[in-house]
Design an enzyme around this catalytic site. Structure first.
Site, short mmCIF file in Angstrom:
data_model
loop_
_atom_site.label_atom_id
_atom_site.label_comp_id
_atom_site.label_asym_id
_atom_site.label_seq_id
_atom_site.Cartn_x
_atom_site.Cartn_y
_atom_site.Cartn_z
N HIS A 9 59.53 -10.63 -43.67
CA HIS A 9 59.15 -9.71 -42.60
C HIS A 9 58.44 -8.51 -43.20
O HIS A 9 58.72 -8.11 -44.33
CB HIS A 9 60.39 -9.27 -41.80
CG HIS A 9 60.02 -8.53 -40.56
ND1 HIS A 9 59.76 -7.18 -40.56
CD2 HIS A 9 59.79 -8.95 -39.30
CE1 HIS A 9 59.41 -6.81 -39.34
NE2 HIS A 9 59.43 -7.87 -38.55
N GLU A 65 51.91 -10.58 -37.90
CA GLU A 65 52.33 -9.30 -37.33
C GLU A 65 51.58 -8.17 -38.05
O GLU A 65 51.96 -7.82 -39.18
CB GLU A 65 53.82 -9.08 -37.52
CG GLU A 65 54.70 -10.03 -36.74
CD GLU A 65 56.12 -9.48 -36.60
OE1 GLU A 65 56.59 -9.42 -35.47
OE2 GLU A 65 56.74 -9.11 -37.62
O1 LIG Z 1 58.44 -6.64 -36.21
C1 LIG Z 1 58.50 -7.18 -35.11
C2 LIG Z 1 59.33 -8.36 -34.86
O2 LIG Z 1 59.84 -8.89 -36.02
C3 LIG Z 1 57.78 -6.62 -33.97
O3 LIG Z 1 58.41 -5.46 -33.59
P1 LIG Z 1 58.06 -4.81 -32.18
O4 LIG Z 1 58.26 -5.87 -31.13
O5 LIG Z 1 59.01 -3.66 -32.06
O6 LIG Z 1 56.63 -4.37 -32.28
#
Ligand SMILES: O=C(CO)COP(=O)(O)O
Length: 215
Positions: A85, A133
């Site tokens: 992550h 992400e």
């Molecule tokens: O890092 C995330 C999920 O692992 C995304 O976070 P948010 O949904 O708070 O933007």
């Protein structure tokens, strides 16, 4: 679409969120999983919701103080794990070893990455899924599906070029059913979200909104 709710280290009640997620999943037929802190895995799994770890260590049994063994999270009721992550980045060799550990414990895997280039790299390691992400959008108000749709499209393309059996999820700023639908239109087969549920005044209502277009 798969909805994976990462509770990070937010001060929410993991059992309340898990119970709501279980009910909304049962009601809607949408696959929803919850990834709590490691110490809360058993409590969350006991609700019956699909339960994921936020991370597992690259090592096996042995002298590894402070590690989170894949075998231990599986015994606590997890059936999957996030890896790499954005808030818990790993070396490539450790991602590979954690994927092996997850395989030994029969855990489904989702490896996160910042951008399509990294998505291609981690797809080559053979996880079940990858999640793109963009760090600058994580925890913010702008959904990746609106703020940077190309990163999702390009991640889907980059993963498919390496191994089209690997699912591609996206996350960052996703909080509504419209965001989920937009992510699906861009080619994602799941979403990873956190604050939209974990920081919601009413997590159950937030989950119901997320699945509304998928019913
Ligand atoms: O890092 C995330 C999920 O692992 C995304 O976070 P948010 O949904 O708070 O933007």
């Amino acid at each position: 679409m798969f909805i994976l709710v990462n509770l990070k280290a937010y001060p929410c009640d993991p059992v309340e969120v898990a119970t709501a997620a279980r009910d909304v999943a049962d009601d809607s037929g949408v696959r929803i999983a919850v990834a709590p802190q490691a110490a809360h895995l058993s409590q969350v799994a006991d609700t019956g919701v699909e339960t994921w770890a936020q991370h597992v260590s690259p090592n096996d049994y042995g002298s590894h103080t402070g590690s989170t063994l894949a075998e231990a999270v599986a015994e606590a009721g997890a059936t999957g794990t996030l890896l790499n992550h954005s808030e818990n980045r790993m070396k490539l060799a450790d991602i590979d070893a954690s994927l092996d550990a997850a395989g030994r414990a029969d855990l489904e895997t989702c490896v996160c990455a910042n951008n399509p280039e990294q998505i291609a790299g981690v797809t080559a390691l053979g996880p079940d899924s990858v999640a793109v992400e963009p760090p600058e959008l994580i925890g913010g108000p702008d959904p990746v599906s609106d703020a940077d749709p190309d990163i999702v499209r390009n991640a889907v393309e980059a993963a498919a070029a390496v191994d089209d059996d690997v699912d591609v999820y996206c996350g960052a700023g996703i909080s509504t059913g419209d965001d989920v639908a937009a992510a699906g239109d861009l080619g994602a087969t799941g979403i990873l979200l956190a604050s939209g549920v974990a920081k919601a005044d009413d997590p159950r209502a937030a989950l119901e909104d997320l699945v509304a277009p998928l019913r």
